[in-house]
Design a protein around this motif. Structure first.
Motif, PDB file in Angstrom:
ATOM      1  N   ASN B  80       3.030   5.594   4.572  1.00  0.00           N
ATOM      2  CA  ASN B  80       3.066   5.660   6.437  1.00  0.00           C
ATOM      3  C   ASN B  80       1.493   5.564   6.526  1.00  0.00           C
ATOM      4  O   ASN B  80       0.753   6.563   6.271  1.00  0.00           O
ATOM      5  CB  ASN B  80       3.651   7.025   6.855  1.00  0.00           C
ATOM      6  N   PHE B  81       1.288   4.543   7.469  1.00  0.00           N
ATOM      7  CA  PHE B  81      -0.259   4.338   7.940  1.00  0.00           C
ATOM      8  C   PHE B  81      -0.475   5.044   9.294  1.00  0.00           C
ATOM      9  O   PHE B  81      -0.175   4.580  10.097  1.00  0.00           O
ATOM     10  CB  PHE B  81      -0.223   2.928   7.886  1.00  0.00           C
ATOM     11  N   ALA B  82      -1.165   6.282   9.000  1.00  0.00           N
ATOM     12  CA  ALA B  82      -1.176   7.255  10.146  1.00  0.00           C
ATOM     13  C   ALA B  82      -2.349   6.945  10.856  1.00  0.00           C
ATOM     14  O   ALA B  82      -2.546   7.098  12.081  1.00  0.00           O
ATOM     15  CB  ALA B  82      -1.015   8.681   9.665  1.00  0.00           C
ATOM     16  N   ALA B  83      -3.244   6.405  10.376  1.00  0.00           N
ATOM     17  CA  ALA B  83      -4.578   6.072  11.275  1.00  0.00           C
ATOM     18  C   ALA B  83      -5.402   4.944  10.600  1.00  0.00           C
ATOM     19  O   ALA B  83      -5.179   4.867   9.417  1.00  0.00           O
ATOM     20  CB  ALA B  83      -5.257   7.157  11.484  1.00  0.00           C
ATOM     21  N   VAL B 231       3.062   0.267  10.280  1.00  0.00           N
ATOM     22  CA  VAL B 231       3.092   1.821  10.364  1.00  0.00           C
ATOM     23  C   VAL B 231       3.856   2.598   9.479  1.00  0.00           C
ATOM     24  O   VAL B 231       3.305   3.519   8.807  1.00  0.00           O
ATOM     25  CB  VAL B 231       4.051   1.838  11.734  1.00  0.00           C
TER      26      VAL B 231
END
Lengths: 291, 291
Positions: B80-83, B231
């Protein structure tokens, strides 16, 4: 009279999704944004051992959506089934690990008392919620041509050996459960209409549960029953609350197939459309099988 | 001389995956099994802003596989690419949250210093590793008929505006990046041969990175460039270490397509086969797009 719904009685799905908040304790200092709940497995959604995985996933998503800091609607949800849940109480923690302007990332764990009364993790999940904005949109995965739900007989409940099967009105259009377990190989495709029984307006949690309704692809592929268990399931939501509300209590068409069976694990990819042909979700899972 | 490999020099991928262990601190009391590392983004895998997502996912999986308590091989991995990661150092935590007899469930977080020097989560992942046993196996997703890698011209690097594109030898068979951004809609399918540049024997980490090599489906579908960002990405592994070793430095054929574009997010499903036609992985992601 059995078909008359008593509106003052909670639907079993809503009973199952009831979570009781646990006040924050001293240990949670420094992680103020985590919230804890207690929940329970529900007999109406019992599987062979423990609960139907779809209801556990729905309970975990519920913990995210019930969190007072939650923004937006679910876009992505991944559930990891770390251990068989025991029937009874569990503890849920939902934590927003990152909140951006329009997206939010979540970690969820479900725990139960293990040997010696120590809490042990039985389930983890990650979720992404987002404030969606209208954009150019297109659904390329189109609904296959199948008969209308009314024209398809419901799978008889007489053969339902577990409680949760009674909670879904399933009407197979193709790839029904084998009637002879004779080892004759087939493709892994199933198509079926499905909805809650009794009917219930669709929401993100019930859509998540329905992503796990398909019987194991390896049973379809081989016409052999082998012990199985979903290890991880991902749901991508392609609809907002308005589209789910428009679907209401209608049927969903689900289509599932496998791509690989390899040394103890197979995958499943599935799509869920409403009766109007709108693609509401795509979902994928990887499943343990014994032999 | 440029094609002669100096075997005493690390491959850029291995440089990027170098993680330095951080000794456990007092705060980690009670979570003894979590391990921490520091890592760095690598200029050879730079994207427009921050690193190529595939390399970040590979670094996170590396933290799992490097953990001394890790059992088995990866079966499932969700990133999960949070930022957006900032170029420079990050901190990785890998924690086995549940160890069963033959499967193990993992949580991974990557953090970087945010405003005020406070560590903030920029990435999360869950993984399942397992001790596989030989079972009945079948790959139903068969490799499409395409020309051999030698017969397909490589995408010229002259147009590569970001460093990471130089790290992959990509040979599109179908659905190459549009050459005219004219808004003429097409299907979302791409097929391409790919391998590391310079070539490198395949392993689980490099296979994970290659699952993210496909350019955004919305660019293909619309022939319009819009800002995008993955995302969440899931990889299901359908091969063990032996099968990856047999693939060696050979090409993989990747095939990707989208199923839905809806209000700011689209999905992508893809398959990766080796030249022998073995399905090594299936992968899915959900991607933000701006308009």
């Amino acid at each position: 009279m059995s078909k008359v719904r008593n509106v003052t009685t909670l639907h079993p799905f809503d009973e199952a999704l009831a979570l009781t908040p646990v006040p924050a304790s001293a240990q949670e200092h420094g992680r103020e944004s985590a919230r804890h709940w207690t929940g329970r497995t529900h007999p109406a959604y019992a599987n062979m051992v423990g609960p139907f995985g779809g209801i556990t996933a729905a309970q975990a998503l519920r913990a995210v959506l019930a969190h007072p800091q939650c923004i937006g609607e679910p876009v992505s949800f991944t559930a990891n089934f770390a251990a068989a849940l025991q029937d009874g109480e569990f503890r849920a923690e939902a934590r927003p690990v990152r909140t951006n302007r329009s997206t939010q990332h979540w970690l969820v764990t479900l725990s139960q008392s293990g040997p010696g009364g120590v809490d042990s993790v039985v389930f983890t999940a990650t979720a992404v919620t987002a404030l969606r904005r209208p954009t150019w949109s297109a659904a390329d995965a189109t609904m296959p041509a199948v008969p209308a739900p009314d024209a398809v007989p419901r799978t008889p409940l007489a053969g339902a050996r577990v409680a949760w099967l009674r909670r879904y009105d399933m009407r197979p259009c193709a790839g029904a459960m084998p009637t002879e377990w004779n080892g004759v190989e087939a493709d892994s495709l199933s198509q079926l209409w499905m909805r809650d029984d009794p009917p219930r307006p669709l929401d993100f949690c019930s859509l998540t549960a329905m992503a796990d309704v398909f019987y194991p692809r390896v049973w379809r592929r081989r016409a052999l029953m082998t012990p199985v268990g979903t290890v991880s399931m991902t749901v991508y939501f392609h609809a907002g609350a308005d589209e789910l509300a428009a679907t209401g209590e209608g049927f969903l068409l689900g289509q599932a197939r496998a791509q690989s069976f390899f040394n103890g694990f197979f995958d499943q990819s599935a799509e869920l459309w409403n009766e109007a042909g709108d693609l509401l979700a795509t979902t994928h899972q990887i499943v343990y099988f014994k032999e």
